[in-house]
Design an enzyme around this catalytic site. Structure first.
Site, PDB file in Angstrom:
ATOM      1  N   ASP A 111       0.848  -1.187   0.000  1.00 24.46           N
ATOM      2  CA  ASP A 111       0.000   0.000   0.000  1.00 24.46           C
ATOM      3  C   ASP A 111       0.893   1.250   0.000  1.00 24.46           C
ATOM      4  OD1 ASP A 111      -2.963   0.887   0.572  1.00 24.46           O
ATOM      5  OD2 ASP A 111      -1.673   2.184   1.782  1.00 24.46           O
ATOM      6  N   GLU A 170      -4.988   2.562  -3.706  1.00 25.22           N
ATOM      7  CA  GLU A 170      -3.529   2.566  -3.764  1.00 25.22           C
ATOM      8  C   GLU A 170      -2.947   1.254  -3.276  1.00 25.22           C
ATOM      9  OE1 GLU A 170      -4.764   4.344   0.222  1.00 25.22           O
ATOM     10  OE2 GLU A 170      -5.506   4.210  -1.831  1.00 25.22           O
ATOM     11  N   ASN A 175      -2.565  13.039  -3.138  1.00 21.30           N
ATOM     12  CA  ASN A 175      -3.648  13.476  -4.029  1.00 21.30           C
ATOM     13  C   ASN A 175      -4.120  14.880  -3.675  1.00 21.30           C
ATOM     14  OD1 ASN A 175      -4.043  11.505  -5.953  1.00 21.30           O
ATOM     15  ND2 ASN A 175      -5.339  10.244  -4.626  1.00 21.30           N
ATOM     16  N   ASP A 198      -2.112   9.459  -9.849  1.00 24.91           N
ATOM     17  CA  ASP A 198      -2.093   8.438 -10.916  1.00 24.91           C
ATOM     18  C   ASP A 198      -0.671   8.138 -11.350  1.00 24.91           C
ATOM     19  OD1 ASP A 198      -4.839   8.415 -10.785  1.00 24.91           O
ATOM     20  OD2 ASP A 198      -5.137   9.660 -12.584  1.00 24.91           O
TER      21      ASP A 198
END
Length: 562
Positions: free
Chosen positions: A438, A481, A446, A455
């Site tokens: 993770d 993620e 973000n 991304d």
């Protein structure tokens, strides 16, 4: 006193006649298996030989009872020879098995001989055939050279002449069959018929002439001498003309009954003979042409063009050809040239067999074959088109399957590939491990740098993980993620080493930004190791707990599930 010279000559002639008849009978009997007529002729010759010997006995001074027996035997021989002559003529002019006589016919022919023989045997009835006297021994009417032997003297009366008329009528009926068959017979068979007609004349003439005065007030029956000529004539025909080697067949019984059209052409291609089937064919093709068709050119009888293989003036083509004589009328033509002994052509024989039905069937079969070929070509094109479409569909399906099992952002497998990979790894019966990876502080990334930076970070991590897994390992983006790596066949220590390697790869990433800045990314890894009684769901749950422990411990680290 000795026997008169004339009687002696006649007796010797009868003996010679008997021997000649017996010899011809033997020759005919040797040929009995080739033709049924040989049996009949052999029988006639045997009876003729017996008749000659009976005539010899009748011409000698024998006891009275033997004279009676000789007269009785003479009548028997006359009937047997007459019937044999009629049967021979019938055999020679008959077809196939028609030479056989049934019992009813034989019974009818036996009626007259039996009646005559019974009548001349019984004393009261004998007077119907002849008046007789017995000259005793030593009488003036006895033989001068044998006066001690009684002599039987007979004079014919009405019954004798009726009996003779019957025999002549039966002989004439047989000879008439030969005469009637002669005009229609082939030249080869005409020679045989002529020989038989000539052979039958001498006995008939001598029978009509009657007994001959022997110079001693006694008569000698010379009718059997005619069979000397008969035997010689038949012997000549046997060895020189092939008599009985081939029995001639009446034309109307064979050619006229042939279902095929048969035409005989002379060297100038004029029709000289045409059977019933041929005449029916001409009437169908040329209804305006009057009969008879004999004497016409073949082009007038049959509608043939100048290039037609059967047209006048054309050479013999031989073999078989299928010709169209009219619309819907086809015939198989066979032609052959007939030559004489010197090899000169005498004409041609043309046989036409109606094959219209066969040709129509062949045309229908050809048409069906063409339609089937066209359908086959259409089916082939359809098959090729379907095969191309199936190939395209298969490619699309494979693409859809890949897209359905692939994460669109990172290009690695999506969550659909996780369950099959876990099931396969646990079913192998070897050590297996699961890594749950993770990204650390992904929400802050973000929120701070935007979703495009998030991304970019996900794609970079996926590429780093993909570069670190082995062939046979499965890398899955399970959502957000988070990534899952299935490691089949790895013990706990090896699984920890692999997890640490993957963490370092991700920690070493430096993501360039458009403004010239760089982002650093770290990951936390939870390791779950397969154990007895632990299923796929429990294994993933154990790796998740280890992941959360790594997060709590400060992130950017690997933790093994307890």
């Amino acid at each position: 006193m000795t026997m008169p010279f004339l009687r002696l000559v006649l007796v010797l002639g009868l003996v010679v006649a008997a021997g000649g008849s017996a010899a011809v009978a033997a020759l005919c009997w040797r040929r009995r298996r080739r033709t049924p007529a040989a049996r009949t002729l052999a029988g006639i010759m045997v009876v003729a030989a017996v008749w000659c010997l009976v005539a010899v006995v009748a011409a000698l001074p024998v006891p009275l009872w033997l004279q009676y027996a000789a007269r009785w035997s003479t009548y028997l021989c006359v009937h047997a020879v007459t019937f044999g002559l009629w049967a021979l003529c019938r055999d020679v002019t008959s077809v196939g098995g028609e030479h056989r006589l049934d019992r009813r016919t034989l019974g009818r022919f036996a009626v007259v001989p039996v009646v005559v023989l019974v009548a001349i045997t019984l004393n009261p009835w004998r007077e119907l055939f002849f008046a007789e006297t017995v000259e005793p021994a030593g009488s003036p009417a006895a033989y001068p050279w044998a006066p001690d032997v009684p002599r039987l003297v007979s004079y014919p009366v009405l019954g004798y002449w009726l009996h003779s008329a019957y025999c002549y009528a039966l002989s004439a009926a047989g000879l008439w069959r030969l005469v009637r068959a002669w005009p229609a017979a082939h030249r080869y068979f005409r020679r045989q018929l002529t020989s038989l007609l000539v052979a039958a004349v001498p006995p008939i003439v001598l029978t009509l002439a009657g007994p001959i005065e022997a110079g001693d007030r006694g008569m000698v029956d010379v009718a059997p001498l005619g069979f000397v000529v008969t035997g010689l004539t038949c012997a000549h025909a046997l060895f020189r003309q092939g008599l009985l080697s081939v029995v001639p067949v009446v034309r109307e019984h064979v050619v006229e009954r042939i279902a095929d059209a048969v035409a005989v052409l002379d060297p100038h291609d004029r029709v000289v003979d045409l059977n019933a089937a041929g005449r029916a064919l001409v009437r169908r093709l040329r209804p305006d042409l009057p009969e008879p068709y004999v004497g016409h050119d073949v082009a007038e009888v049959l509608p043939l063009g100048p290039s037609h293989p059967l047209a006048a003036g054309r050479a013999d083509v031989g073999g078989r050809r299928t010709l169209q004589l009219a619309p819907g009328l086809h015939a198989e033509a066979r032609t052959s040239t007939v030559h004489d002994r010197r090899g000169r052509p005498l004409g041609r024989v043309v046989v036409l067999r109606d094959v219209s039905e066969e040709v129509a069937q062949q045309v229908a079969l050809d048409d069906t074959a063409r339609r089937l070929e066209q359908q086959q070509r259409r089916l082939t094109r359809t098959h090729e088109r379907l095969a191309a479409e199936l190939e395209v569909n298969e490619r699309l399906r494979e693409r859809l399957d890949r897209e359905a099992a692939t994460d669109a952002l990172t290009g690695v497998a999506n969550r659909r590939a996780l369950a099959p990979a876990l099931t396969a790894a646990l079913a192998a019966g070897t050590p297996a491990a699961v890594l749950v990876v993770d990204l650390d502080r992904f929400k802050v990334l973000n929120d701070t740098h935007g979703h495009a930076a998030g991304d970019l970070a996900l794609r970079a991590v996926a590429q780093a993980l993909q570069a670190g897994v082995r062939p046979g390992d499965t890398l899955v983006r399970s959502g957000g993620e988070e990534f899952v790596v299935v490691l089949p066949g790895l013990a706990p220590e090896a699984a920890l080493d692999r997890a640490e390697d993957l963490r370092r790869r991700c920690a070493g990433l430096s993501l360039a930004r458009p403004a010239g800045t760089h982002l650093q990314v770290t990951v936390s890894v939870g390791v779950g190791v397969a154990a007895p009684g632990l299923d796929a769901q429990a294994l993933v749950a154990a790796a998740d707990r280890a992941l959360y422990a790594a997060k709590r411990a400060g992130r950017d680290r690997v933790v093994l599930a307890a």
